[in-house]
Write an enzyme that holds these catalytic residues in place. Structure first.
Site, PDB file in Angstrom:
ATOM      1  N   GLY A  16      84.754  88.827  68.863  1.00  0.00           N
ATOM      2  CA  GLY A  16      85.849  89.048  67.635  1.00  0.00           C
ATOM      3  C   GLY A  16      86.198  87.373  67.186  1.00  0.00           C
ATOM      4  N   SER A  17      84.967  85.697  67.420  1.00  0.00           N
ATOM      5  CA  SER A  17      85.834  85.228  66.589  1.00  0.00           C
ATOM      6  C   SER A  17      85.222  85.315  65.445  1.00  0.00           C
ATOM      7  CB  SER A  17      84.361  84.463  67.577  1.00  0.00           C
ATOM      8  OG  SER A  17      82.920  84.508  66.715  1.00  0.00           O
ATOM      9  N   ASN A  18      84.579  85.928  64.429  1.00  0.00           N
ATOM     10  CA  ASN A  18      85.152  85.601  63.049  1.00  0.00           C
ATOM     11  C   ASN A  18      86.434  86.748  62.392  1.00  0.00           C
ATOM     12  OD1 ASN A  18      82.864  84.039  61.527  1.00  0.00           O
ATOM     13  ND2 ASN A  18      81.934  85.605  62.982  1.00  0.00           N
ATOM     14  N   MET A  94      77.722  95.910  65.723  1.00  0.00           N
ATOM     15  CA  MET A  94      76.091  95.715  66.468  1.00  0.00           C
ATOM     16  C   MET A  94      76.134  97.367  65.739  1.00  0.00           C
ATOM     17  SD  MET A  94      75.623  93.067  66.090  1.00  0.00           S
ATOM     18  CE  MET A  94      76.198  91.093  66.430  1.00  0.00           C
ATOM     19  N   ARG A  95      76.140  98.071  64.688  1.00  0.00           N
ATOM     20  CA  ARG A  95      75.469  99.219  64.335  1.00  0.00           C
ATOM     21  C   ARG A  95      75.004  99.389  63.538  1.00  0.00           C
ATOM     22  NH1 ARG A  95      76.699 103.827  67.079  1.00  0.00           N
ATOM     23  NH2 ARG A  95      77.110 102.392  68.871  1.00  0.00           N
ATOM     24  N   ASN A 111      78.750  92.178  54.710  1.00  0.00           N
ATOM     25  CA  ASN A 111      78.287  91.018  56.509  1.00  0.00           C
ATOM     26  C   ASN A 111      78.131  89.907  56.692  1.00  0.00           C
ATOM     27  OD1 ASN A 111      77.556  92.012  59.072  1.00  0.00           O
ATOM     28  ND2 ASN A 111      75.549  91.732  58.151  1.00  0.00           N
ATOM     29  N   HIS A 113      75.499  87.386  58.649  1.00  0.00           N
ATOM     30  CA  HIS A 113      74.347  87.658  59.655  1.00  0.00           C
ATOM     31  C   HIS A 113      74.508  86.158  60.379  1.00  0.00           C
ATOM     32  CE1 HIS A 113      71.212  88.716  61.738  1.00  0.00           C
ATOM     33  NE2 HIS A 113      70.315  87.320  60.632  1.00  0.00           N
ATOM     34  N   SER A 140      74.929  83.547  56.771  1.00  0.00           N
ATOM     35  CA  SER A 140      75.069  84.176  54.868  1.00  0.00           C
ATOM     36  C   SER A 140      75.947  85.358  55.354  1.00  0.00           C
ATOM     37  CB  SER A 140      73.456  84.647  54.707  1.00  0.00           C
ATOM     38  OG  SER A 140      72.289  84.647  54.823  1.00  0.00           O
ATOM     39  N   ASP A 149      70.194  93.467  56.831  1.00  0.00           N
ATOM     40  CA  ASP A 149      70.425  92.415  56.151  1.00  0.00           C
ATOM     41  C   ASP A 149      69.349  92.397  55.439  1.00  0.00           C
ATOM     42  OD1 ASP A 149      71.622  92.481  58.942  1.00  0.00           O
ATOM     43  OD2 ASP A 149      69.862  92.311  59.722  1.00  0.00           O
TER      44      ASP A 149
HETATM   45  C1  GAR Z   1      78.119  86.243  64.937  1.00  0.00           C
HETATM   46  O1  GAR Z   1      77.136  85.490  64.819  1.00  0.00           O
HETATM   47  C2  GAR Z   1      77.573  86.874  64.081  1.00  0.00           C
HETATM   48  O2  GAR Z   1      77.319  86.519  62.641  1.00  0.00           O
HETATM   49  C3  GAR Z   1      76.601  87.771  64.131  1.00  0.00           C
HETATM   50  O3  GAR Z   1      77.052  88.287  64.809  1.00  0.00           O
HETATM   51  C4  GAR Z   1      77.926  87.773  65.726  1.00  0.00           C
HETATM   52  C5  GAR Z   1      79.314  88.291  65.949  1.00  0.00           C
HETATM   53  O4  GAR Z   1      80.388  87.384  66.765  1.00  0.00           O
HETATM   54  N1  GAR Z   1      75.895  88.839  63.091  1.00  0.00           N
HETATM   55  C6  GAR Z   1      74.527  89.727  63.624  1.00  0.00           C
HETATM   56  O5  GAR Z   1      74.010  89.106  64.387  1.00  0.00           O
HETATM   57  C7  GAR Z   1      74.994  91.090  62.285  1.00  0.00           C
HETATM   58  N2  GAR Z   1      73.565  91.155  62.523  1.00  0.00           N
HETATM   59  P1  GAR Z   1      81.877  87.685  66.658  1.00  0.00           P
HETATM   60  O6  GAR Z   1      82.106  88.888  67.453  1.00  0.00           O
HETATM   61  O7  GAR Z   1      82.562  86.135  67.747  1.00  0.00           O
HETATM   62  O8  GAR Z   1      82.522  87.378  65.705  1.00  0.00           O
END
Ligand code: GAR
Length: 208
Positions: A16-18, A94-95, A111, A113, A140, A149
Protein backbone atom coordinates in the site's frame (compact mmCIF):
# COMPACT_ATOMS: atom_id res chain seq x y z
CA UNK A 1 -26.29 22.58 -13.33
CA UNK A 2 -22.87 21.98 -11.83
CA UNK A 3 -21.60 18.51 -12.63
CA UNK A 4 -20.95 16.15 -9.73
CA UNK A 5 -17.28 15.77 -8.77
CA UNK A 6 -15.81 12.43 -9.71
CA UNK A 7 -15.61 9.86 -6.92
CA UNK A 8 -12.81 7.33 -7.00
CA UNK A 9 -11.88 4.00 -5.46
CA UNK A 10 -8.36 2.69 -4.98
CA UNK A 11 -7.81 -1.07 -5.38
CA UNK A 12 -4.95 -2.62 -3.39
CA UNK A 13 -3.59 -6.06 -2.58
CA UNK A 14 -0.61 -5.59 -0.31
CA UNK A 15 1.88 -3.11 1.11
CA UNK A 16 0.00 0.00 0.00
CA UNK A 17 2.82 2.49 -0.42
CA UNK A 18 1.10 3.96 -3.48
CA UNK A 19 -2.14 4.28 -1.55
CA UNK A 20 -0.19 6.07 1.19
CA UNK A 21 1.31 8.41 -1.42
CA UNK A 22 -2.22 9.20 -2.65
CA UNK A 23 -3.50 9.87 0.87
CA UNK A 24 -0.43 11.98 1.71
CA UNK A 25 -0.86 13.95 -1.53
CA UNK A 26 -4.37 14.85 -0.38
CA UNK A 27 -3.11 15.86 3.07
CA UNK A 28 -0.50 18.05 1.40
CA UNK A 29 -3.02 19.69 -0.94
CA UNK A 30 -1.72 18.08 -4.16
CA UNK A 31 -4.87 16.03 -4.58
CA UNK A 32 -8.29 17.62 -4.20
CA UNK A 33 -10.20 14.56 -2.96
CA UNK A 34 -9.61 11.50 -0.83
CA UNK A 35 -10.69 8.19 -2.32
CA UNK A 36 -14.29 7.34 -1.44
CA UNK A 37 -13.39 3.70 -0.98
CA UNK A 38 -10.42 1.35 -0.79
CA UNK A 39 -11.14 -2.12 -2.14
CA UNK A 40 -8.92 -5.11 -1.48
CA UNK A 41 -8.85 -8.77 -2.40
CA UNK A 42 -6.60 -9.44 0.61
CA UNK A 43 -7.98 -8.94 4.11
CA UNK A 44 -4.40 -8.81 5.49
CA UNK A 45 -3.19 -6.06 3.14
CA UNK A 46 -1.15 -3.51 5.07
CA UNK A 47 -2.66 -0.88 2.76
CA UNK A 48 -5.84 -1.10 4.84
CA UNK A 49 -3.98 0.44 7.78
CA UNK A 50 -3.31 3.58 5.75
CA UNK A 51 -6.94 3.80 4.65
CA UNK A 52 -8.08 3.53 8.26
CA UNK A 53 -5.58 6.15 9.42
CA UNK A 54 -7.14 8.57 6.97
CA UNK A 55 -10.72 7.50 7.72
CA UNK A 56 -11.35 6.11 4.26
CA UNK A 57 -13.94 3.34 3.97
CA UNK A 58 -12.46 -0.07 3.17
CA UNK A 59 -14.06 -3.09 1.60
CA UNK A 60 -12.61 -6.58 1.44
CA UNK A 61 -14.02 -8.59 -1.44
CA UNK A 62 -13.11 -12.21 -0.96
CA UNK A 63 -12.20 -13.82 -4.29
CA UNK A 64 -13.04 -17.22 -2.79
CA UNK A 65 -16.63 -16.11 -2.17
CA UNK A 66 -17.17 -15.40 -5.87
CA UNK A 67 -17.04 -18.07 -8.54
CA UNK A 68 -14.60 -16.74 -11.11
CA UNK A 69 -13.32 -13.40 -12.26
CA UNK A 70 -16.62 -12.24 -13.78
CA UNK A 71 -18.62 -12.86 -10.61
CA UNK A 72 -15.97 -11.02 -8.58
CA UNK A 73 -16.19 -8.12 -11.04
CA UNK A 74 -20.00 -8.07 -11.02
CA UNK A 75 -20.09 -7.84 -7.23
CA UNK A 76 -17.38 -5.15 -7.26
CA UNK A 77 -19.34 -3.18 -9.85
CA UNK A 78 -22.45 -3.28 -7.66
CA UNK A 79 -20.52 -1.96 -4.65
CA UNK A 80 -18.99 0.85 -6.70
CA UNK A 81 -22.32 1.87 -8.26
CA UNK A 82 -24.04 1.88 -4.88
CA UNK A 83 -21.57 4.56 -3.77
CA UNK A 84 -21.67 6.58 -6.99
CA UNK A 85 -18.01 5.85 -7.74
CA UNK A 86 -17.05 6.51 -11.36
CA UNK A 87 -13.26 6.24 -11.30
CA UNK A 88 -10.92 3.38 -10.35
CA UNK A 89 -7.22 3.60 -9.52
CA UNK A 90 -5.41 0.28 -9.26
CA UNK A 91 -2.47 0.61 -6.87
CA UNK A 92 -0.68 -2.70 -6.49
CA UNK A 93 -3.86 -4.67 -7.17
CA UNK A 94 -2.48 -8.06 -8.12
CA UNK A 95 -5.48 -9.47 -9.88
CA UNK A 96 -6.52 -9.25 -13.51
CA UNK A 97 -9.54 -7.01 -13.78
CA UNK A 98 -12.38 -8.59 -15.71
CA UNK A 99 -13.61 -7.02 -18.95
CA UNK A 100 -16.96 -6.32 -17.30
CA UNK A 101 -15.34 -3.75 -15.02
CA UNK A 102 -13.08 -2.43 -17.78
CA UNK A 103 -16.09 -1.84 -20.04
CA UNK A 104 -18.13 -0.18 -17.28
CA UNK A 105 -15.23 2.16 -16.42
CA UNK A 106 -13.78 2.69 -19.91
CA UNK A 107 -11.21 5.53 -19.73
CA UNK A 108 -11.96 5.96 -16.01
CA UNK A 109 -9.81 3.07 -14.77
CA UNK A 110 -6.06 3.48 -14.45
CA UNK A 111 -3.13 1.46 -13.13
CA UNK A 112 0.44 2.08 -12.08
CA UNK A 113 3.08 -0.35 -13.29
CA UNK A 114 6.80 -0.45 -12.44
CA UNK A 115 8.26 -0.36 -15.96
CA UNK A 116 8.27 1.78 -19.06
CA UNK A 117 5.37 0.06 -20.80
CA UNK A 118 5.08 -1.64 -23.24
CA UNK A 119 8.33 -3.09 -21.88
CA UNK A 120 8.16 -5.61 -19.04
CA UNK A 121 4.41 -6.07 -18.51
CA UNK A 122 3.03 -8.50 -15.95
CA UNK A 123 4.72 -9.73 -12.82
CA UNK A 124 8.23 -8.89 -11.54
CA UNK A 125 8.73 -6.01 -13.94
CA UNK A 126 11.82 -4.77 -12.10
CA UNK A 127 13.46 -8.22 -12.19
CA UNK A 128 12.64 -8.49 -15.90
CA UNK A 129 14.51 -5.21 -16.50
CA UNK A 130 17.56 -6.31 -14.47
CA UNK A 131 17.62 -9.75 -16.11
CA UNK A 132 17.85 -8.36 -19.66
CA UNK A 133 20.47 -5.80 -18.66
CA UNK A 134 18.22 -2.84 -19.47
CA UNK A 135 19.97 0.53 -19.21
CA UNK A 136 16.82 2.26 -18.10
CA UNK A 137 13.42 1.45 -16.74
CA UNK A 138 10.81 3.37 -14.78
CA UNK A 139 7.10 3.44 -14.16
CA UNK A 140 3.96 4.07 -16.16
CA UNK A 141 0.46 5.19 -15.31
CA UNK A 142 -1.89 3.87 -17.98
CA UNK A 143 -5.54 3.29 -18.74
CA UNK A 144 -6.65 -0.27 -18.11
CA UNK A 145 -8.03 -2.13 -21.09
CA UNK A 146 -8.81 -5.81 -21.62
CA UNK A 147 -5.14 -6.80 -21.89
CA UNK A 148 -2.47 -7.11 -19.21
CA UNK A 149 -0.72 -3.72 -18.92
CA UNK A 150 -1.60 -2.89 -22.52
CA UNK A 151 -3.77 0.24 -22.14
CA UNK A 152 -2.83 3.71 -23.32
CA UNK A 153 0.05 5.23 -21.35
CA UNK A 154 -0.73 8.55 -19.64
CA UNK A 155 2.49 9.42 -17.82
CA UNK A 156 5.89 7.79 -17.33
CA UNK A 157 9.02 8.46 -15.32
CA UNK A 158 12.46 7.04 -16.15
CA UNK A 159 15.27 5.80 -13.95
CA UNK A 160 18.74 4.63 -15.01
CA UNK A 161 20.00 1.18 -14.06
CA UNK A 162 23.47 1.27 -12.55
CA UNK A 163 26.16 -1.33 -12.20
CA UNK A 164 25.25 -3.93 -9.63
CA UNK A 165 21.57 -2.99 -9.80
CA UNK A 166 19.26 -5.62 -8.34
CA UNK A 167 15.50 -6.01 -8.56
CA UNK A 168 15.34 -4.69 -4.98
CA UNK A 169 17.43 -1.54 -5.54
CA UNK A 170 15.61 -0.84 -8.80
CA UNK A 171 12.20 -1.32 -7.18
CA UNK A 172 13.08 1.24 -4.54
CA UNK A 173 14.26 3.80 -7.10
CA UNK A 174 11.17 3.31 -9.26
CA UNK A 175 8.81 3.44 -6.29
CA UNK A 176 9.88 7.00 -5.43
CA UNK A 177 8.75 8.03 -8.92
CA UNK A 178 5.53 6.02 -8.67
CA UNK A 179 4.62 7.95 -5.54
CA UNK A 180 5.30 11.23 -7.32
CA UNK A 181 3.49 10.63 -10.62
CA UNK A 182 0.39 8.70 -9.54
CA UNK A 183 -1.24 11.59 -7.65
CA UNK A 184 -0.53 13.89 -10.63
CA UNK A 185 -2.47 11.58 -12.97
CA UNK A 186 -5.30 11.00 -10.50
CA UNK A 187 -5.78 14.74 -10.07
CA UNK A 188 -5.84 15.18 -13.85
CA UNK A 189 -8.44 12.40 -14.15
CA UNK A 190 -10.59 13.96 -11.43
CA UNK A 191 -10.49 17.25 -13.31
CA UNK A 192 -11.11 15.69 -16.74
CA UNK A 193 -7.73 16.97 -17.93
CA UNK A 194 -6.66 13.82 -19.77
CA UNK A 195 -7.28 14.29 -23.49
CA UNK A 196 -7.48 11.32 -25.81
CA UNK A 197 -6.60 12.11 -29.39
CA UNK A 198 -4.80 10.31 -32.24
CA UNK A 199 -4.25 7.23 -30.12
CA UNK A 200 -2.47 9.19 -27.38
CA UNK A 201 -3.39 10.29 -23.87
CA UNK A 202 -2.16 13.73 -22.87
CA UNK A 203 -2.53 15.64 -19.61
CA UNK A 204 -3.53 19.24 -20.29
CA UNK A 205 -3.47 22.24 -17.96
CA UNK A 206 -6.67 23.63 -16.42
CA UNK A 207 -8.70 25.65 -18.93
CA UNK A 208 -6.85 24.22 -21.96
C1 GAR B 1 4.12 -1.14 -7.10
O1 GAR B 1 5.47 -1.15 -7.48
C2 GAR B 1 3.22 -1.19 -8.32
O2 GAR B 1 3.72 -0.45 -9.40
C3 GAR B 1 3.24 -2.67 -8.63
O3 GAR B 1 3.15 -3.29 -7.37
C4 GAR B 1 3.74 -2.45 -6.40
C5 GAR B 1 2.73 -2.22 -5.30
O4 GAR B 1 3.33 -1.55 -4.24
N1 GAR B 1 2.17 -3.03 -9.48
C6 GAR B 1 2.27 -3.96 -10.42
O5 GAR B 1 3.29 -4.60 -10.61
C7 GAR B 1 1.01 -4.19 -11.22
N2 GAR B 1 1.29 -4.94 -12.39
P1 GAR B 1 2.46 -0.82 -3.12
O6 GAR B 1 1.46 -1.85 -2.61
O7 GAR B 1 3.47 -0.45 -2.07
O8 GAR B 1 1.79 0.36 -3.75
Amino acid sequence: MPTQPHKYAVFVSGRGSNLKAILDAHAEGRLSHLPSLVITDNAQAYALEYARQYGVETLFIDPKAHKGRKAFAAYTLEELRRRGIDTICLAGFMRIVDGLLVEAFRNRIINIHPSLLPLFPGLDAQKQAVDVGAKESGCSVHFVDEGVDTGLVILQAKVALEEGETAETLSKKILAHEHRIYPIVIQALLEDRIRLADGRAVIVEKGE
